[in-house]
Scaffold this active site. Sequence first.
Site, PDB file in Angstrom:
ATOM      1  N   SER A 102       0.829  -1.196   0.000  1.00  0.00           N
ATOM      2  CA  SER A 102       0.000   0.000   0.000  1.00  0.00           C
ATOM      3  C   SER A 102       0.875   1.262   0.000  1.00  0.00           C
ATOM      4  CB  SER A 102      -0.974  -0.063   1.190  1.00  0.00           C
ATOM      5  OG  SER A 102      -1.967   0.916   1.096  1.00  0.00           O
ATOM      6  N   ASP A 152     -10.306  -4.229  -5.118  1.00  0.00           N
ATOM      7  CA  ASP A 152      -9.615  -3.291  -4.238  1.00  0.00           C
ATOM      8  C   ASP A 152     -10.296  -1.918  -4.308  1.00  0.00           C
ATOM      9  OD1 ASP A 152      -7.856  -1.571  -2.935  1.00  0.00           O
ATOM     10  OD2 ASP A 152      -6.084  -2.670  -3.621  1.00  0.00           O
ATOM     11  N   HIS A 183      -8.222  -4.693  -0.598  1.00  0.00           N
ATOM     12  CA  HIS A 183      -6.933  -4.015  -0.414  1.00  0.00           C
ATOM     13  C   HIS A 183      -6.024  -4.741   0.589  1.00  0.00           C
ATOM     14  CE1 HIS A 183      -4.387  -0.549  -1.122  1.00  0.00           C
ATOM     15  NE2 HIS A 183      -4.205  -0.397   0.171  1.00  0.00           N
TER      16      HIS A 183
END
Length: 201
Positions: A102, A152, A183
Amino acid sequence: MQHVFHKGTDETKPTLLLLHGTGGNEHDLISLAKKIDDTANILSVRGNVLENGMPRFFRRLAEGVFDMEDLIFRTRELNDFIAQAAEEHSFDRTRVVAIGYSNGANIAASLLFHYEDALAGAILHHPMVPRRGIELPTLTNIPIFISAGTNDPMCSAQESEDLEALLSTAGADVTTAWFNYGHQLTMPEVEAAKEWYHTKF
């Protein structure tokens, strides 16, 4: 930068640079890295920016909207730190492979976008395109693994496809793997990254 360094047992392996997601820290990804390669050096770094008390690697103006000035500054800061850490811990600066999730994947991608020799490879879990409209450095044959979630909500499929295209155009050897998740970072992604890593390093 706050960090931990674990000396590996195999000097032929690269040093794994671990870059956590928002709200994580330098301890989060160590067990993941050991699953991928338990013989490599590990350099795990904590981001220097706080968002509501949560560590990050650079500021954002809103979800998915990066503070470009801060991104550029923090990317340079991280690149300089890796060089300092290589001297301090006696590892090969030219053989650093990032593993980011991320926000950590985004700063790793930013290293690739801004510095030709920053990384020898990268595993990017749920990354976004760090910057658009710039010419990338030459990334000839640098192996990059992108894992993306088909559901996501924070990182659209288009983001992953755009990032793959930009890195490939710069010459990188990009593999993108899709997973039917959101995610979160999942074990199937880690297993796929491990399998990819052992074909490249």
